[in-house]
Design a protein around this motif. Structure first.
Motif: not given
Length: 188
Positions: A115, A119, A132-133, A135-137, A139-140
């Motif tokens: 990640s 990123s 944003e990536f 944050t997405l990573a 959450m995943i």
């Protein structure tokens, strides 16, 4: 169509429907009742040459030879099944207990470094997507941790459900064993 042909057609359709209904009923209900008898016959048929060989080589009765051969066969089978089940249970228990730890020690660091690398790569070309990536990573990663914890719990529940189905399976095995003894003793 004449009246006779119509009646014959209706009778044929009713006959086919009744045969199909009986077949479905037999497959759904009777198979499970007859399965131990069929399996017992298959076992007796498979061991018949060995029973005949032991009978010819000994002075005992054929029934006694059949019982001894079946006892030896079932003892061997029980030992093999027991060893297999013990190995399976030990392996599954070890997997279930180490799955969360394995996830934390191996998967999370690897996913984190991947990640971070992705990123950084996004940051060079698309700076606005990098945050944003990340944050997405994150959450995943949190969702995956929750899923892995739930998976361990579900595996333990599944093992409990498997154990609860054992009495019916053991009853089927018992009837199979008894039918194989009776069939084998009177096979000739």
């Amino acid at each position: 169509m004449t009246g006779e042909k119509k009646i014959k057609f209706i009778v044929d359709v009713v006959y086919v429907v009744l045969v199909a209904a009986l077949a479905v009923f037999a497959l759904k209900y009777l198979v499970w009742w007859l399965l131990p008898l069929v399996l017992g016959f298959c076992i007796a048929f498979a061991l018949k040459p060995l029973v005949n060989l032991v009978y010819q080589m000994s002075s005992a009765t054929r029934r006694f030879c059949a019982v001894m051969v079946l006892l030896c066969a079932y003892a061997t089978l029980a030992a093999l099944v027991w060893l297999g089940v013990v190995q399976l249970v030990v392996g599954l228990r070890r997997l279930i207990l180490t799955l969360p730890e394995l996830y934390e020690s191996s998967f999370l660091p690897a996913a984190g470094s991947l990640s971070d690398w992705f990123s950084g790569l996004l940051g060079r070309f698309f700076p606005q997507l990098s945050e944003e990536f990340s944050t997405l990573a994150q959450m995943i990663s949190e969702q995956t941790t929750t899923v892995v914890g739930g998976l361990s719990e579900r595996l333990i529940e599944g093992m409990g459900a498997l154990v609860s189905g054992l009495p019916g399976l053991m009853l089927t095995f018992l009837f199979t064993i008894l039918s194989s003894f009776f069939i084998s003793m009177d096979y000739n």
